[in-house]
Motif scaffolding. Structure first.
Motif, PDB file in Angstrom:
ATOM      1  N   HIS A 107      24.581  24.955  -7.166  1.00  0.00           N
ATOM      2  CA  HIS A 107      24.518  23.604  -7.728  1.00  0.00           C
ATOM      3  C   HIS A 107      25.679  22.731  -7.271  1.00  0.00           C
ATOM      4  N   LYS A 108      26.787  23.365  -6.837  1.00  0.00           N
ATOM      5  CA  LYS A 108      27.938  22.600  -6.371  1.00  0.00           C
ATOM      6  C   LYS A 108      27.634  21.875  -5.059  1.00  0.00           C
ATOM      7  N   ALA A 110      25.042  20.024  -4.507  1.00  0.00           N
ATOM      8  CA  ALA A 110      24.629  18.682  -4.896  1.00  0.00           C
ATOM      9  C   ALA A 110      25.834  17.831  -5.283  1.00  0.00           C
ATOM     10  N   GLU A 111      26.777  18.449  -5.986  1.00  0.00           N
ATOM     11  CA  GLU A 111      27.986  17.731  -6.384  1.00  0.00           C
ATOM     12  C   GLU A 111      28.753  17.259  -5.154  1.00  0.00           C
ATOM     13  N   PHE A 112      28.856  18.115  -4.149  1.00  0.00           N
ATOM     14  CA  PHE A 112      29.562  17.757  -2.920  1.00  0.00           C
ATOM     15  C   PHE A 112      28.859  16.609  -2.195  1.00  0.00           C
ATOM     16  N   LEU A 113      27.527  16.707  -2.080  1.00  0.00           N
ATOM     17  CA  LEU A 113      26.776  15.715  -1.312  1.00  0.00           C
ATOM     18  C   LEU A 113      26.775  14.337  -1.971  1.00  0.00           C
ATOM     19  N   THR A 114      26.941  14.312  -3.274  1.00  0.00           N
ATOM     20  CA  THR A 114      26.930  13.022  -3.981  1.00  0.00           C
ATOM     21  C   THR A 114      28.333  12.497  -4.265  1.00  0.00           C
ATOM     22  N   SER A 115      29.358  13.214  -3.772  1.00  0.00           N
ATOM     23  CA  SER A 115      30.735  12.765  -3.990  1.00  0.00           C
ATOM     24  C   SER A 115      31.215  11.948  -2.796  1.00  0.00           C
ATOM     25  N   GLN A 121      35.125  21.494   1.330  1.00  0.00           N
ATOM     26  CA  GLN A 121      35.198  22.020  -0.027  1.00  0.00           C
ATOM     27  C   GLN A 121      34.583  23.411  -0.081  1.00  0.00           C
ATOM     28  N   GLY A 122      35.204  24.297  -0.860  1.00  0.00           N
ATOM     29  CA  GLY A 122      34.667  25.629  -1.066  1.00  0.00           C
ATOM     30  C   GLY A 122      34.494  25.918  -2.541  1.00  0.00           C
ATOM     31  N   TYR A 123      33.361  26.517  -2.901  1.00  0.00           N
ATOM     32  CA  TYR A 123      33.042  26.803  -4.304  1.00  0.00           C
ATOM     33  C   TYR A 123      32.604  28.268  -4.387  1.00  0.00           C
ATOM     34  N   PHE A 124      33.377  29.090  -5.107  1.00  0.00           N
ATOM     35  CA  PHE A 124      33.102  30.525  -5.066  1.00  0.00           C
ATOM     36  C   PHE A 124      33.130  31.222  -6.421  1.00  0.00           C
ATOM     37  N   GLU A 125      33.294  30.496  -7.508  1.00  0.00           N
ATOM     38  CA  GLU A 125      33.267  31.130  -8.821  1.00  0.00           C
ATOM     39  C   GLU A 125      31.843  31.117  -9.366  1.00  0.00           C
TER      40      GLU A 125
END
Length: 443
Positions: A107-108, A110-115, A121-125
């Motif tokens: 889901h992150k 989508a957050e990246f693409l709309t920011s 950016q890396g999201y791993f949790e």
């Protein structure tokens, strides 16, 4: 309208996650591009189970680098288990990658693409299930239902616990609501997904939450009007209890197919693999399946050449394959995976030519027994869920039986319909025949 291209590597869980990525992206206004060079967003959903998947992915990533050089505003994203396993170095090794995320962070994206972020950016949790996201299904009548994620087992060759984390089950009410929504969308065949699917609910009960067993979950899904078939993957032999086996005999929609990973027929090798069952326990589970569901199709996974595997160990694997008579098997040459206990083993390494020779012998037995098993369908009329045109002959149709056997046949039924097919011939992998009765629409 911006366009995306998504390449998926690996298991059914990755296929499910990719369907959720596509649904999420299309809810953001993206459309799918058929070619990578046509895309504004190039995505990879990666696997890290086998070294071959890593190598293929890195080759694809080289093309993405070239395309980004041609158009610097193009976004390159890498998700999945491989990204999770190299999270400390992904941007250092591949500086052209814009966003990377693990399996619990889809889901992150989508957050990246709309920011308005201009930096990688890396999201791993782990934060949630992809099952909460919208889906764009490959076939509208077949759907994945993710019931859990992660694994508490510690198999010495497996990297999954470090990439997908500890086992987390979804609440029953949430699963029932999603399954009903799937039926409303036209799904008639539901496949339950988990790294160790038949241990479902154990973590919920340990935390004091009310939870049902996996067998009870099967009964709850079976009771939903419109669910014609239930499949699941992947179970663990240690959790293949009698109530789960009986569900195949007693619940109308639970298919007569069980995937029961063996890995090795040697108790000594199984102990080194940390599989928590031995040869006798495995064969006991097979006997229980044959007792309650005599016609069940059994498939399996087998690793050839695990460190320390002797000629005698391999002979025991061949013996189990002969005894069980699998309807099919996924077979793999052992390759060490970084971060696993087996990767640190230095003694008893099986030379590659020996692994290849053993694999050839194994495949001969697997295919011969599978062909013998398939012959039982010749002359029978079986229910087939039509999936579309045959891959080898567009004038014929292709579908699957409840036993998960692929069938090529002549007929007039449409994709998504259940029809009756009379089987005229069989090979180790497919059946063939002709439609006998009128198809019936489902749902």
């Amino acid at each position: 309208m911006k366009r995306y291209h998504l390449t998926t590597f690996g298991c059914q869980m990755n296929e499910h996650d990719s369907e959720r990525m596509k649904g999420m992206l299309e809810s953001l206004g993206y459309s799918e591009a058929h070619e990578r060079r046509e895309a504004d967003l190039i995505l990879f959903n990666t696997c890290s189970i086998r070294e071959s998947a890593d190598s293929r992915f890195v080759a694809h990533l080289g093309e993405a680098k070239r395309l980004k050089r041609e158009r610097p505003d193009r976004v390159v994203g890498v998700g999945g288990c491989w990204a999770q396993s190299v999270k400390e170095e992904v941007f250092e090794r591949f500086p052209f990658v814009d966003v990377a995320f693990g399996p619990g962070q889809v889901h992150k994206l989508a957050e990246f693409l709309t920011s308005d972020s201009l930096s990688a950016q890396g999201y791993f949790e782990f934060e949630g299930f992809t099952g909460h996201l919208p889906a764009r299904r490959e076939r509208p009548f077949q759907g994945w239902l993710q019931i859990s994620v992660g694994c508490n087992c510690r198999c010495s060759y497996c990297i999954v616990p470090s990439t997908r984390g500890r086992e987390v089950s979804r609440p029953l009410g949430e699963l029932i609501a999603e399954a009903r929504g799937m039926v409303d969308d036209g799904v008639c065949e539901v496949t339950l997904l988990g790294q160790n699917v038949n241990s479902y609910g154990r973590d919920l009960r340990a935390r004091g939450s009310s939870a049902c067993t996996f067998a009870q979950l099967l009964a709850e899904i079976d009771a939903i009007k419109g669910v014609e078939r239930i499949r699941y993957t992947s179970p663990h032999p240690k959790d293949m209890r009698e109530d789960v086996i009986r569900a195949h005999a007693e619940l109308e929609s639970v298919c007569e197919h069980i995937h029961l990973p063996l890995q090795s027929g040697s108790s000594r090798v199984l102990k080194a693999m940390r599989r928590t069952y031995d040869r006798e326990r495995y064969l006991d589970r097979v006997a229980l399946i044959r007792e309650h569901v005599p016609d069940a199709a059994l498939t399996t996974d087998i690793i050839v050449g695990f460190p320390g595997e002797t000629k005698e160990d391999f002979a025991q694997t061949l013996d189990v394959v002969e005894q069980v008579g699998y309807d099919g098997a996924f077979t793999f040459l052992f390759s060490p995976r970084r971060g696993t206990e087996a990767a640190e083993l230095t003694g008893g390494i099986v030379p590659h030519p020996v692994k290849v020779e053993r694999m050839e012998r194994l495949l001969e037995v697997v295919q011969r027994r599978a062909r013998e098993r398939a012959e039982r369908f010749v002359g029978r009329t079986v229910e087939v869920l039509v999936e579309g045109p045959s891959r080898t002959d567009p004038e014929r149709l292709r579908g699957r039986t409840r036993h998960n056997k692929a069938v090529n046949f002549t007929g007039l039924a449409a994709p998504g319909e259940l029809t009756q097919v009379e089987i005229a011939a069989a090979t180790s992998q497919t059946l063939s025949g002709s439609e006998r009765l009128l198809a019936r629409a489902v749902g």
